[in-house]
Design a protein around this motif. Sequence first.
Motif, PDB file in Angstrom:
ATOM      1  N   PHE A 107       0.965  -1.276   0.035  1.00 38.02           N
ATOM      2  CA  PHE A 107      -0.065   0.057  -0.087  1.00 38.02           C
ATOM      3  C   PHE A 107       1.025   1.325  -0.199  1.00 38.02           C
ATOM      4  N   ALA A 108       0.584   2.162  -0.972  1.00 36.98           N
ATOM      5  CA  ALA A 108       1.351   3.378  -0.856  1.00 36.98           C
ATOM      6  C   ALA A 108       0.385   4.808  -1.018  1.00 36.98           C
ATOM      7  N   VAL A 109       0.917   5.756  -0.305  1.00 34.30           N
ATOM      8  CA  VAL A 109       0.127   6.899  -0.503  1.00 34.30           C
ATOM      9  C   VAL A 109       1.258   7.992  -0.964  1.00 34.30           C
ATOM     10  N   GLY A 110       0.973   8.520  -1.908  1.00 33.15           N
ATOM     11  CA  GLY A 110       1.744   9.702  -2.517  1.00 33.15           C
ATOM     12  C   GLY A 110       3.101   9.175  -3.061  1.00 33.15           C
ATOM     13  N   GLY A 111       3.104   7.909  -3.656  1.00 36.66           N
ATOM     14  CA  GLY A 111       4.477   7.469  -4.090  1.00 36.66           C
ATOM     15  C   GLY A 111       5.337   6.913  -3.008  1.00 36.66           C
ATOM     16  N   VAL A 112       5.017   6.696  -1.840  1.00 36.43           N
ATOM     17  CA  VAL A 112       5.708   6.373  -0.468  1.00 36.43           C
ATOM     18  C   VAL A 112       4.873   4.962  -0.160  1.00 36.43           C
ATOM     19  N   LEU A 113       5.445   3.901   0.116  1.00 39.75           N
ATOM     20  CA  LEU A 113       4.981   2.635   0.568  1.00 39.75           C
ATOM     21  C   LEU A 113       4.702   2.813   2.124  1.00 39.75           C
ATOM     22  N   ALA A 114       3.570   2.391   2.577  1.00 39.50           N
ATOM     23  CA  ALA A 114       3.343   2.611   3.982  1.00 39.50           C
ATOM     24  C   ALA A 114       4.609   2.007   4.777  1.00 39.50           C
TER      25      ALA A 114
END
Length: 63
Positions: A51-58
């Motif tokens: 899962f990622a948000v804004g290109g960054v993995l959680a």
Amino acid sequence: MPIVNVHLFEGRTLEQKRRLVDEVTKAICNSIEVPADAVRIILMEMERTDFAVGGVLASDKNK
């Protein structure tokens, strides 16, 4: 028959999952007036590496 997909990070206890499905079922029954046995809930567990948000993995967020 409402069908709800819940995506969550792995690591929750069985008791937490029981509470979750109980509360979600109650909310659906109250809001759209259906019986509890008509509600279907699918729990989809995932690793933080999936899962990622804004290109960054959680999994990288707190690094």
